[in-house]
Scaffold this motif. Structure first.
Motif, mmCIF file in Angstrom:
data_model
loop_
_atom_site.group_PDB
_atom_site.id
_atom_site.type_symbol
_atom_site.label_atom_id
_atom_site.label_comp_id
_atom_site.label_asym_id
_atom_site.label_seq_id
_atom_site.Cartn_x
_atom_site.Cartn_y
_atom_site.Cartn_z
ATOM 1 N N LEU A 122 66.589 72.931 22.126
ATOM 2 C CA LEU A 122 67.176 73.160 20.812
ATOM 3 C C LEU A 122 68.677 72.901 20.825
ATOM 4 N N ALA A 123 69.164 72.342 19.747
ATOM 5 C CA ALA A 123 70.600 72.237 19.474
ATOM 6 C C ALA A 123 70.921 73.210 18.338
ATOM 7 N N PRO A 124 72.201 73.479 18.086
ATOM 8 C CA PRO A 124 72.527 74.378 16.962
ATOM 9 C C PRO A 124 71.958 73.863 15.645
ATOM 10 N N GLU A 136 62.806 86.562 14.506
ATOM 11 C CA GLU A 136 64.103 87.046 14.005
ATOM 12 C C GLU A 136 65.050 87.329 15.168
ATOM 13 N N GLN A 137 64.522 87.950 16.211
ATOM 14 C CA GLN A 137 65.347 88.225 17.380
ATOM 15 C C GLN A 137 65.781 86.922 18.047
ATOM 16 N N ALA A 138 64.890 85.933 18.062
ATOM 17 C CA ALA A 138 65.227 84.631 18.659
ATOM 18 C C ALA A 138 66.376 83.975 17.912
ATOM 19 N N ARG A 139 66.349 84.041 16.577
ATOM 20 C CA ARG A 139 67.447 83.450 15.793
ATOM 21 C C ARG A 139 68.774 84.125 16.106
ATOM 22 N N ALA A 140 68.766 85.444 16.212
ATOM 23 C CA ALA A 140 70.002 86.170 16.517
ATOM 24 C C ALA A 140 70.504 85.828 17.914
ATOM 25 N N GLU A 141 69.586 85.743 18.878
ATOM 26 C CA GLU A 141 69.989 85.430 20.246
ATOM 27 C C GLU A 141 70.491 83.989 20.363
ATOM 28 N N LEU A 200 73.991 82.720 21.896
ATOM 29 C CA LEU A 200 74.063 81.764 22.997
ATOM 30 C C LEU A 200 74.938 80.569 22.650
ATOM 31 N N PHE A 201 74.820 80.056 21.422
ATOM 32 C CA PHE A 201 75.608 78.887 21.046
ATOM 33 C C PHE A 201 77.093 79.206 20.860
ATOM 34 N N SER A 202 77.443 80.474 20.914
ATOM 35 C CA SER A 202 78.858 80.856 20.856
ATOM 36 C C SER A 202 79.435 81.098 22.243
ATOM 37 N N LEU A 203 78.587 80.977 23.268
ATOM 38 C CA LEU A 203 79.021 81.281 24.628
ATOM 39 C C LEU A 203 79.800 80.131 25.253
ATOM 40 N N ASP A 204 80.683 80.502 26.153
ATOM 41 C CA ASP A 204 81.394 79.568 27.028
ATOM 42 C C ASP A 204 81.145 80.040 28.455
ATOM 43 N N ILE A 205 80.433 79.243 29.245
ATOM 44 C CA ILE A 205 80.070 79.636 30.603
ATOM 45 C C ILE A 205 80.841 78.784 31.601
ATOM 46 N N LYS A 206 81.778 79.422 32.286
ATOM 47 C CA LYS A 206 82.616 78.748 33.286
ATOM 48 C C LYS A 206 83.255 77.486 32.717
ATOM 49 N N GLY A 207 83.778 77.611 31.505
ATOM 50 C CA GLY A 207 84.487 76.501 30.890
ATOM 51 C C GLY A 207 83.613 75.508 30.153
ATOM 52 N N VAL A 252 69.911 74.755 24.214
ATOM 53 C CA VAL A 252 69.157 75.917 24.701
ATOM 54 C C VAL A 252 67.698 75.507 24.854
ATOM 55 N N ARG A 253 67.112 75.862 25.978
ATOM 56 C CA ARG A 253 65.676 75.620 26.211
ATOM 57 C C ARG A 253 64.907 76.904 25.923
ATOM 58 N N VAL A 254 63.843 76.768 25.139
ATOM 59 C CA VAL A 254 62.968 77.894 24.809
ATOM 60 C C VAL A 254 61.666 77.728 25.582
ATOM 61 N N GLU A 255 61.267 78.793 26.281
ATOM 62 C CA GLU A 255 60.038 78.788 27.063
ATOM 63 C C GLU A 255 59.237 80.052 26.774
ATOM 64 N N PRO A 256 57.915 80.010 26.995
ATOM 65 C CA PRO A 256 57.149 81.255 26.936
ATOM 66 C C PRO A 256 57.524 82.142 28.123
ATOM 67 N N ARG A 257 57.588 83.441 27.891
ATOM 68 C CA ARG A 257 57.913 84.353 28.986
ATOM 69 C C ARG A 257 56.753 84.370 29.986
#
Length: 344
Positions: free
Chosen positions: A25-27, A63-68, A72-79, A85-90
């Motif tokens: 997924l992209a934003p 709904e929880q997935a949309r919020a998460e 995630l798309f607002s995160l900055d990880i080590k620059g 984002v990849r979505v997978e079944p748990r």
């Protein structure tokens, strides 16, 4: 060329290694996902430590997935900004392990590493839980080595055949595509008693990509800066550094020596930019534009050793790239070797 988890799993799947279903997924909202909840939402970045940085989230409802996803798309990880984002079944599993194939240049072999603990940094594991087997590329992975690794991992005997197939596929994939690294961490045994590559990391030798352009299907430009993408399209090698002197050279060895001299003199390099064996006017124009457009760069140092590549050709390409206009920033040029006198 480093692959993100999604691309790594695509390569795994092509090679016959079992992986979970996944959607990239992209934003821009949550489309229909072709597998049921609950889901795992995994940031796609090239740096490690995304779990500790909050880059992996769980969702029990849409709904929880949309919020998460928004988080995630607002995160900055080590620059690196999260743009995919990849979505997978748990997955439900009872065992986690580590398995990888790496190129060991010292022994000129492929190094297979297996660890009884997975999902952690292999460097921090108890050495007693790690087994390393070396296999020569022309001989391949021997059956006894596969058995050694299987029994080291203390897996149920009924998994010997599927594990042998998975490890053989991982090794053959590494050899076929000239991978520097193929890592499964963790490799899990599901509650259903099956092996599954729950996470993956792959690094392909850049020279192999030049020989086999089909591997470019795994390239993801969002992981690179605009400068890195521009240089890649022009066939240049570019990496941003922290200094203020723009550097252009031909050859990695000369680049490293040039950076050492600059840093020793208090003139820190702003980049690594290697012209390689070619320096036509288009490549030179791209290289100069990258350096001129970089606001951190106050001056440019061009250091060329003429071997197969003539310094005279570099000089002509530079004049064509400048188009008869003065350079936007001061340039210092050093030529040595083939065509140096004519170039200057």
């Amino acid at each position: 060329m480093k692959l993100n988890e999604h691309s790594s799993k695509q390569l795994f799947q092509e090679s016959g290694i079992p992986v979970p279903q996944g959607v990239l997924l992209a934003p821009g909202g949550l489309p229909d996902i072709p597998f049921p909840l609950p889901w795992v939402l995994k940031s796609q970045v090239l740096s490690g430590g995304r779990g500790k940085a909050g880059g992996i989230r769980l969702a029990d409802t849409a709904e929880q997935a949309r919020a998460e996803l928004e988080r995630l798309f607002s995160l900055d990880i080590k620059g690196e900004r999260v743009r995919l984002v990849r979505v997978e079944p748990r997955a439900a599993f009872s065992r986690e392990m580590y398995l990888s194939v790496t190129l060991d240049r010292r022994s000129r072999s492929l190094c297979v590493t297996a660890g009884r603990a997975g999902g952690v940094d292999i460097e921090t594991c108890d050495p007693e839980t790690i087994l390393v087997e070396h296999a020569m590329p022309d001989a391949g992975l021997a059956p006894y080595q596969v058995r050694n690794i299987f029994f080291h991992l203390d897996l149920p005997r009924e998994l010997l055949k599927p594990f042998s197939g998975l490890l053989t596929a991982l090794f053959d994939m590494s050899l076929r595509h000239r991978l520097l690294l193929a890592e499964i961490n963790p490799l899990v045994v599901t509650d259903g008693g099956e092996l599954l590559a729950l996470d993956g990391k792959v690094e392909i030798d850049g020279h192999r990509v030049g020989i086999d352009p089909s591997l470019n299907r795994f390239f993801e430009p969002v992981h690179l800066s605009p400068e890195e993408n521009r240089s890649r399209e022009a066939g240049l090698s570019y990496h941003k550094l922290d200094g203020f002197v723009g550097l252009m050279v031909n050859g990695a060895g000369l680049a490293m020596a040039s950076m050492d001299i600059l840093n020793y003199s208090g003139l820190e390099a702003a980049n690594f930019l290697d012209l390689g064996g070619g320096a036509d006017s288009a490549a030179m124009r791209t290289a100069l534009d990258i350096l001129f457009d970089d606001e951190r760069v106050g001056m440019v140092f061009i250091n060329i050793f003429g071997g197969i590549l003539s310094c005279h050709k570099v000089a002509r390409s530079m004049l064509e790239a400048l188009g008869g206009e003065p350079p936007r920033k001061p340039i210092v040029v050093r030529f040595a070797g083939n065509g140096a006198a004519d170039g200057l």
